[in-house]
Every structure is written in C-alpha cells, then in structure tokens.
Scaffold this motif. Sequence first.
Motif, PDB file in Angstrom:
ATOM      1  N   ASN A  31      55.410 -28.005  29.946  1.00  0.00           N
ATOM      2  CA  ASN A  31      54.855 -27.558  31.105  1.00  0.00           C
ATOM      3  C   ASN A  31      54.294 -28.535  31.933  1.00  0.00           C
ATOM      4  OD1 ASN A  31      52.507 -28.973  29.541  1.00  0.00           O
ATOM      5  ND2 ASN A  31      51.103 -27.416  30.216  1.00  0.00           N
ATOM      6  N   SER A  32      55.410 -29.639  32.079  1.00  0.00           N
ATOM      7  CA  SER A  32      55.034 -30.674  32.979  1.00  0.00           C
ATOM      8  C   SER A  32      55.800 -30.275  34.751  1.00  0.00           C
ATOM      9  CB  SER A  32      56.041 -31.732  32.702  1.00  0.00           C
ATOM     10  OG  SER A  32      57.585 -31.688  32.750  1.00  0.00           O
ATOM     11  N   GLY A  33      55.620 -31.095  35.297  1.00  0.00           N
ATOM     12  CA  GLY A  33      56.098 -30.724  36.996  1.00  0.00           C
ATOM     13  C   GLY A  33      57.210 -30.210  37.120  1.00  0.00           C
ATOM     14  N   TRP A  34      58.212 -30.940  36.163  1.00  0.00           N
ATOM     15  CA  TRP A  34      59.654 -30.249  36.386  1.00  0.00           C
ATOM     16  C   TRP A  34      59.912 -29.049  36.068  1.00  0.00           C
ATOM     17  CZ3 TRP A  34      62.258 -32.999  39.481  1.00  0.00           C
ATOM     18  CH2 TRP A  34      62.505 -34.456  39.514  1.00  0.00           C
ATOM     19  N   ALA A  90      53.250  -8.170  13.992  1.00  0.00           N
ATOM     20  CA  ALA A  90      52.686  -7.802  15.662  1.00  0.00           C
ATOM     21  C   ALA A  90      51.614  -8.661  16.264  1.00  0.00           C
ATOM     22  CB  ALA A  90      52.402  -6.252  15.457  1.00  0.00           C
ATOM     23  N   ALA A  91      50.617  -9.009  15.213  1.00  0.00           N
ATOM     24  CA  ALA A  91      49.325  -9.521  15.691  1.00  0.00           C
ATOM     25  C   ALA A  91      49.709 -11.027  16.278  1.00  0.00           C
ATOM     26  CB  ALA A  91      48.451  -9.776  14.390  1.00  0.00           C
ATOM     27  N   THR A  92      50.871 -11.599  15.621  1.00  0.00           N
ATOM     28  CA  THR A  92      51.382 -12.953  16.010  1.00  0.00           C
ATOM     29  C   THR A  92      52.009 -12.858  17.516  1.00  0.00           C
ATOM     30  OG1 THR A  92      51.719 -13.765  13.751  1.00  0.00           O
ATOM     31  CG2 THR A  92      52.988 -14.865  15.586  1.00  0.00           C
ATOM     32  N   ARG A  93      52.749 -11.635  17.460  1.00  0.00           N
ATOM     33  CA  ARG A  93      53.566 -11.368  18.876  1.00  0.00           C
ATOM     34  C   ARG A  93      52.459 -11.467  19.878  1.00  0.00           C
ATOM     35  NH1 ARG A  93      58.282  -9.588  20.684  1.00  0.00           N
ATOM     36  NH2 ARG A  93      59.180  -9.296  18.919  1.00  0.00           N
ATOM     37  N   ARG A  94      51.271 -10.721  19.760  1.00  0.00           N
ATOM     38  CA  ARG A  94      50.381 -10.697  20.840  1.00  0.00           C
ATOM     39  C   ARG A  94      49.547 -11.990  21.208  1.00  0.00           C
ATOM     40  NH1 ARG A  94      49.245  -5.712  17.684  1.00  0.00           N
ATOM     41  NH2 ARG A  94      47.440  -6.902  16.752  1.00  0.00           N
ATOM     42  N   GLN A  95      49.376 -12.515  20.171  1.00  0.00           N
ATOM     43  CA  GLN A  95      48.888 -13.955  20.126  1.00  0.00           C
ATOM     44  C   GLN A  95      49.611 -14.982  20.887  1.00  0.00           C
ATOM     45  OE1 GLN A  95      48.006 -14.258  15.828  1.00  0.00           O
ATOM     46  NE2 GLN A  95      45.561 -14.326  16.387  1.00  0.00           N
ATOM     47  N   VAL A  96      50.805 -15.025  20.576  1.00  0.00           N
ATOM     48  CA  VAL A  96      51.857 -15.743  21.351  1.00  0.00           C
ATOM     49  C   VAL A  96      51.961 -15.674  22.670  1.00  0.00           C
ATOM     50  CG1 VAL A  96      54.090 -16.648  21.189  1.00  0.00           C
ATOM     51  CG2 VAL A  96      53.112 -16.677  19.068  1.00  0.00           C
ATOM     52  N   GLY A  97      52.005 -14.249  22.807  1.00  0.00           N
ATOM     53  CA  GLY A  97      52.227 -13.667  24.348  1.00  0.00           C
ATOM     54  C   GLY A  97      50.767 -14.048  25.132  1.00  0.00           C
ATOM     55  N   ALA A  98      49.705 -13.778  24.544  1.00  0.00           N
ATOM     56  CA  ALA A  98      48.432 -14.354  25.264  1.00  0.00           C
ATOM     57  C   ALA A  98      48.470 -15.667  25.412  1.00  0.00           C
ATOM     58  CB  ALA A  98      47.218 -13.755  24.464  1.00  0.00           C
ATOM     59  N   ALA A  99      48.980 -16.470  24.403  1.00  0.00           N
ATOM     60  CA  ALA A  99      48.803 -18.077  24.674  1.00  0.00           C
ATOM     61  C   ALA A  99      49.586 -18.486  25.584  1.00  0.00           C
ATOM     62  CB  ALA A  99      48.913 -18.787  23.360  1.00  0.00           C
ATOM     63  N   LEU A 100      50.880 -17.861  25.942  1.00  0.00           N
ATOM     64  CA  LEU A 100      51.916 -18.153  26.830  1.00  0.00           C
ATOM     65  C   LEU A 100      51.323 -17.796  28.185  1.00  0.00           C
ATOM     66  CD1 LEU A 100      55.112 -17.958  24.974  1.00  0.00           C
ATOM     67  CD2 LEU A 100      53.906 -19.772  25.533  1.00  0.00           C
ATOM     68  N   ALA A 101      50.658 -16.684  28.304  1.00  0.00           N
ATOM     69  CA  ALA A 101      50.274 -16.159  29.417  1.00  0.00           C
ATOM     70  C   ALA A 101      49.567 -16.956  30.332  1.00  0.00           C
ATOM     71  CB  ALA A 101      49.879 -14.641  29.221  1.00  0.00           C
ATOM     72  N   GLY A 102      48.591 -17.553  29.523  1.00  0.00           N
ATOM     73  CA  GLY A 102      47.609 -18.451  30.230  1.00  0.00           C
ATOM     74  C   GLY A 102      48.156 -19.684  30.651  1.00  0.00           C
ATOM     75  N   LEU A 103      49.387 -20.245  30.095  1.00  0.00           N
ATOM     76  CA  LEU A 103      49.897 -21.432  30.428  1.00  0.00           C
ATOM     77  C   LEU A 103      50.520 -21.491  31.676  1.00  0.00           C
ATOM     78  CD1 LEU A 103      50.587 -24.194  28.823  1.00  0.00           C
ATOM     79  CD2 LEU A 103      52.610 -23.283  28.152  1.00  0.00           C
ATOM     80  N   THR A 104      50.242 -22.704  32.168  1.00  0.00           N
ATOM     81  CA  THR A 104      50.539 -23.087  33.455  1.00  0.00           C
ATOM     82  C   THR A 104      51.241 -24.442  33.578  1.00  0.00           C
ATOM     83  OG1 THR A 104      48.323 -23.757  34.404  1.00  0.00           O
ATOM     84  CG2 THR A 104      48.938 -21.537  34.604  1.00  0.00           C
TER      85      THR A 104
END
Length: 495
Positions: A31-34, A90-104
């Motif tokens: 998640n660097s500038g590039w 399915a719980a892991t899918r939701r958790q991975v999705g949520a963790a990535l959703a907040g990643l910028t």
Amino acid sequence: MRKLVSVVAGGVMLCAGAPALATSQVFLVQNSGWMDPFYADPASPFKPLVTEIVMAATQAGDPMVLAAFNQGVAGAPSPRALLAHKVDGAATRRQVGAALAGLTVARKPGGGAMADTDLNEALSSAIGTALGGKPGLVWLFTNNRNSPNNDQATAQRNREFYELIHRGDAVTRALAFPLKMPVQGERYRANGLMVYVFAIGEQGARELDALLASGRIQRIITEPAARLKPLDRDTVRLVPRRVVEAPGVAFSMAPNGLLRADVSSDARTPAARIEWNLENTMYPYTIAAASVSARSVLGGEEKPIELARTAVTGLAPGKSAPLSSVMQLPVAQLPGKWSLAAVRAAGSAYVLPGRIELQLSGQKLELSQAFRLRMADLFPGDPLPDIFTPPAQVKGSTALLPLQVHVHYGVAPLIAAIGAALALLGALAAGALAYGRPRKALVTVEDELRTMQGRPGTTQPIYDKAGTKVAQLKTTLFGHQLIDLREGAQVRLGR
C-alpha cells in the motif's frame, strides 16, 4: 483493538490485532504510493482478487496473517498486520474483506508524501517474524516497483530482492503470476499486478506443490505461473509417444506423472526403442542450449539409456522436441512364468518399481520473448526485474520420472498350482485312508494257521498253544513283520 508489536532487525515491526500465531501462510499487500491507482480506481479488482486468493490458498483451521506493507520508518512500521487468526470459512471471508476495505495508500509520518516501498523488508519480516523462521507460504501482492526512499534505481533494488530469493536458503520455491489489471488513479495509472508466492522450507515447498495440485489457485488465477526457483529440478519431462521393435511392451503416462510399462510375461526383449517428447516445463525460460543424458534404475540395476541425440537447443517453455532412445529392460529381474511370484500375480501383475533420471548439463536459460513482451505490456517503462534472471550457478538440472514395470501373467500358472495342490491333497487323503484301514495277516504258530488284523503302526503279541508269548506282529503301510521272536519258537508269516 489490542496491538501486538514484534521488533525485528533494523527496527522493522510487525503489528497484529491478535496474539501471535504459528502462522502457515502470510499475505503481504502493498500500500505504498506506487499502488495509488489500485486503491483510487473505483472499478479496481485489486482487493477482491486478494480476498479470493486468500480463500483459495487456505483451508479451515489454517493459521494465517494478512498484512499491509510499504517501507517502515520511525513512527510507521512495516509490515503492519491487518488480521491474524485461524481460517474459519465464511467468517474469514468477511474479516478479510473488512480489513482490506479500510486499507488505503500509506503516507509518511506527518501526513506528507506517500510511503515508499521495500520488498526485501516485507519478505524478510514475513519469514522471520510472522512465520517465526518456520515452514510456510508467503504471498506478496505488488505493482513490482521496489524503491525504498523513493530511490529510482529500481533495477538495483530488484537485484537486492533477487539476492534474498535466489541466494538465500529460506526460500525453497518461488513463483510469480504477472496479471493484467488496468487501473487509473489521480496521479498514476497501472496496467498490471504481480502476485508472488514463496515457499519457506522444504515443508513449505510440499505445501505449495499440494496447493497447486489441488487446482484451487488456478480457478482464481488462470495465467501460468512463472517459475523463479528452483531452476535445477524438474525442468523438463518425458512423455512417451510409442515403443518400437519390442513385442509385448507398451508404455503409458498416468495422470499423476507416473510412467507405466506393461510387459507380457512372454516378452523377453532385452531392450526397447522408445520415442519420447521432451517437454520444457520451466515457464518462462527457453532452454537455449543443454547437453542431455539419461539412465534407468530398475530392480536395483542402473543402466544408461542411449539417446539418439544428446543436445537440446532453443526449446521454448511449454514446447516439446522429439527424442528417441534405447532403454534396457530388466529381463533378468522379471520372474519366470512358473515362479512363485508369477503364481501370486496370476490374473493381475507383478510390479517392479523404478525411475528414469534425465540430466541436463551445460544448461543455458533465456527468458522467452513472449514473456518479455508480456512484462513490457503489464509494466510499461519499468525495467525487467532481475529476479527473472537465472542464477549464474545454475548450469544443470535433473528430472526424475517415476516408473513402474507391470508384468502380466495369465491364470495358467495359478490353475496348474491349484491342480498340483489338489493332487497332493488327494494323495494325502488316500494315504490317510490306507493308513487307517485294518490289514489281514496269516501267521502259522506250531503248524496252526491263524488270521490276524492290524492297522499300520500297531504291534500285537502272538501266543503259542500253551499261552506263552512267542513273538509280536508289527503292521506298517508296506506289510507285516515278526519282531521279538522267542528262541526256538515255531512261528512264521504265511502258511
């Protein structure tokens, strides 16, 4: 959320939102500038792809860590764990999705410039901290730009990454998946994404082989994997086309890569001429030149395989070249038709395990032109990463082809054996019957003819007219005889 901070060499930190696990897989997301266009483009498939690969690579109960990385600086450690737990469907899918959703895209402390990238730091931290030096798999999602401190000498940075992978002992196997992913951000645009997977330790290599064999990753990534390491094993394979001048011998290839030779029990040909296809399995490398030799190991015997040609040139990845050979068959090791082994294998086959060893020496590898063009399309303007340059010390490679010789026997030996067994049983039964039947004997005692009966193995006393014991009659399978005859007694067999 409670944070766990682990300090490693150079001040790099790995932070997790849960206690440390004995992680078997680590997923590093840049998640660097590039990487800005991969996050800024509303139509970017980047995060969904990461989620699907995580779910395809893991199974329920597997420990894993999902982490973001750029370049660690004071006040902003890297990599930073987003999720650390055991996989739970399915719980892991939701958790991975949520963790990535907040990643910028990360910025340097103070809210100024975007963060730089350090691939070496990320991989080293995953191996030493998240995996704790134990076997496992490390996945790395990147735009393939390695530029710590915004250093534009990308080739040099990639060379350092190359050294970590090719020269280090920790990484036992490495694959790369160059993927087309056109995305547009406010500052940059990108056309491709690189997904790496590194097997750590021999157990990690076995885990990666099993994962690829399952086909789960191929359902997500349809592009072929580019091999980075190893380049000295299983670089080619032999596929039999036909057997010439060897009656009763046939070769076939099983789906698991096992070569099978079916041999008739009547075949005693000392050698078979086999025509193969020699296939380059080392994508994306062309075997520019190499010398080839081969041998077979069967029944404990090592024999050279005579090749019609001993040089390979210009063999592109996925392509094959014809190769004729003369292979010695282990006729001396095969049981005869009437042997005990043949009787045991009647109606099925006697199996003799072995292998064919193929050796490439003086090997010169080159990146295929098609792969170079693909990389130029996916990462325009970037130099081809040195990580794809074959190590100078890799001058040879070995390919092992497991082999099983199946010798097929008919049921005649078994029928003959059964017949012999029945005949023996009949003879024993007749003997037993004869043994148990009483036998008649004529004995003359003092001119008196007597008739006596006895079973084989018995002994009976014989008395004279006065009642005195004068002899004994012994009965055997072969007749009667007088024993313990008293001196002067008038006793004889017969009249």
